[in-house]
Design an enzyme around this catalytic site. Structure first.
Site, short mmCIF file in Angstrom:
data_model
loop_
_atom_site.label_atom_id
_atom_site.label_comp_id
_atom_site.label_asym_id
_atom_site.label_seq_id
_atom_site.Cartn_x
_atom_site.Cartn_y
_atom_site.Cartn_z
N TYR A 150 54.25 -0.52 7.78
CA TYR A 150 54.59 -1.16 9.00
C TYR A 150 53.66 -1.04 10.07
O TYR A 150 52.86 -1.76 10.72
CB TYR A 150 55.87 -1.30 9.31
N LYS A 154 50.75 -3.35 11.51
CA LYS A 154 50.73 -3.68 13.11
C LYS A 154 49.29 -3.18 13.85
O LYS A 154 48.84 -3.89 14.67
CB LYS A 154 52.08 -3.47 13.61
P1 NAP Z 1 63.21 -11.84 10.19
O1 NAP Z 1 64.38 -11.82 10.76
O2 NAP Z 1 63.26 -10.94 8.71
O3 NAP Z 1 62.46 -13.10 10.01
C1 NAP Z 1 61.41 -13.06 9.20
C2 NAP Z 1 60.79 -14.60 8.80
O4 NAP Z 1 59.62 -14.53 8.04
C3 NAP Z 1 61.97 -15.16 7.97
O5 NAP Z 1 62.08 -16.36 7.97
C4 NAP Z 1 61.13 -14.88 6.55
O6 NAP Z 1 61.53 -15.63 5.48
C5 NAP Z 1 59.63 -15.11 6.82
N1 NAP Z 1 58.86 -14.45 5.98
C6 NAP Z 1 58.89 -13.16 5.78
N2 NAP Z 1 57.81 -12.94 4.54
C7 NAP Z 1 57.41 -14.27 4.42
C8 NAP Z 1 56.42 -14.58 3.32
N3 NAP Z 1 55.95 -13.81 2.41
N4 NAP Z 1 55.91 -15.92 3.52
C9 NAP Z 1 56.56 -16.76 4.31
N5 NAP Z 1 57.59 -16.13 5.27
C10 NAP Z 1 57.94 -15.20 5.10
O7 NAP Z 1 62.18 -10.96 10.94
P2 NAP Z 1 61.89 -10.70 12.75
O8 NAP Z 1 62.80 -9.67 13.01
O9 NAP Z 1 62.28 -12.42 13.37
O10 NAP Z 1 60.38 -10.33 12.79
C11 NAP Z 1 59.47 -11.43 13.00
C12 NAP Z 1 58.19 -10.65 13.35
O11 NAP Z 1 58.29 -9.94 14.79
C13 NAP Z 1 57.52 -9.89 12.35
O12 NAP Z 1 56.29 -9.99 12.54
C14 NAP Z 1 57.93 -8.64 12.90
O13 NAP Z 1 57.12 -7.54 12.30
C15 NAP Z 1 57.95 -8.82 14.40
N6 NAP Z 1 58.86 -7.79 15.04
C16 NAP Z 1 59.99 -7.76 15.12
C17 NAP Z 1 60.98 -6.72 15.67
C18 NAP Z 1 62.27 -6.68 15.40
O14 NAP Z 1 63.01 -5.71 16.01
N7 NAP Z 1 63.26 -7.87 14.87
C19 NAP Z 1 60.44 -6.01 16.52
C20 NAP Z 1 58.89 -6.03 16.57
C21 NAP Z 1 57.94 -6.83 15.92
P3 NAP Z 1 62.35 -15.22 4.19
O15 NAP Z 1 63.66 -14.70 4.72
O16 NAP Z 1 62.71 -16.31 3.55
O17 NAP Z 1 61.51 -14.15 3.67
#
Ligand code: NAP
Length: 245
Positions: A150, A154
């Site tokens: 990860y 990033k």
């Molecule tokens: P999440 O709740 O797991 O949601 C991720 C979304 O992306 C889901 O709708 C998922 O669909 C979709 N996705 C994942 N893999 C995919 C693929 N191969 N093709 C198409 N869609 C895909 O994640 P999140 O926490 O909201 O994170 C969103 C972004 O923010 C990410 O880039 C993450 O690295 C970044 N981020 C998150 C955090 C945190 O603490 N939450 C912190 C810093 C950065 P499915 O569920 O259907 O796979």
């Protein structure tokens, strides 16, 4: 001059819009007047999103860069792009599998390249001043235990963002990244539920709390808007001060 973020007349693609931060970004951009094209893997998530906001949807697995590019190409004219889809497979350095590494890089980096290439080509052909935001993480700039692939992905995404900014600036296409701290999506709430882990991370955030998805979506909408007309190539922490430590 209006202080409200106004994205009326713009068409915006949001990847990973089915859940979490991406879903909130899609809702925010819709509230700002943009016409949203929501891309995600699970079709059910996209269907429920359509009950909340008026949007087009594309069910695609971004691991398949070629297939995803073909689907995005069919969408037509796009003014704004949010590369938000991302995965995290928590593994220590010695335990990181090649499969987890490849999948993480495929979604978090390669798909951003593939989708952006398609969107940018038509922006350049149409001579529009587009804007792109890549959703990175604080993990691009500091090492986090058990986040080997990860963190690497990033870090690569931040550099991809800078190169895109360098090469696309002359076309008046702005590219930035946001770098959130732990953001309380349902998945993150589970991952950080254990008090020792939670408190150790919280102690490193000067504001003393995790981010809310709305707080990330607000910054994304701002960066896409004309209010950020001179912000380009930035990697903007949304981290309560974590990176200032
Ligand atoms: P999440 O709740 O797991 O949601 C991720 C979304 O992306 C889901 O709708 C998922 O669909 C979709 N996705 C994942 N893999 C995919 C693929 N191969 N093709 C198409 N869609 C895909 O994640 P999140 O926490 O909201 O994170 C969103 C972004 O923010 C990410 O880039 C993450 O690295 C970044 N981020 C998150 C955090 C945190 O603490 N939450 C912190 C810093 C950065 P499915 O569920 O259907 O796979």
């Amino acid at each position: 001059m209006s202080t409200k973020i106004d994205l009326r007349g713009k068409r915006a693609v949001v990847t990973g819009a089915g859940k979490g931060i991406g879903r909130t970004i899609a809702q925010k951009l819709h509230a700002c007047g943009a016409r949203v094209v929501a891309v995600s893997r699970t079709a059910d998530d996209l269907q429920t999103l359509q009950t909340e906001i008026d949007c087009e949807t594309i069910a695609a697995d971004l691991v398949d860069a070629h297939g995803a590019s073909e689907l995005i190409e069919k969408v037509g004219d796009i003014d704004l792009l949010v590369n938000n889809a991302g995965i995290s497979v928590p593994q220590s350095f010695l335990e990181t599998t090649m499969d987890a590494f490849d999948r993480t890089m495929a979604v978090n980096v390669r798909a951003v390249l593939a989708v952006s290439q398609v969107v940018v080509r038509q922006m350049i052909n149409r001579k529009v001043s587009g804007a792109i935001v890549n959703v990175s993480s604080q993990a691009s700039m500091v090492a986090l235990t058990d986040h080997t692939a990860y963190c690497a992905s990033k870090g690569a995404l931040d550099q991809l963002t800078r190169v895109m900014a360098l090469e696309l600036g002359p076309h008046q296409i702005r590219v930035n990244a946001v770098n959130p701290t732990v953001t309380l999506t349902p998945m993150a709430e589970m991952a950080w539920r254990e008090p020792a882990k939670r408190n150790s991370m919280l102690s490193r955030i000067p504001l003393g709390r995790f981010a809310k998805p709305e707080e990330v979506a607000d910054v994304v909408a701002y960066l896409l808007s004309d209010h950020a007309a001179m912000i380009h190539g930035a990697t903007l922490p949304v981290d309560g001060g974590f990176l200032a430590n």
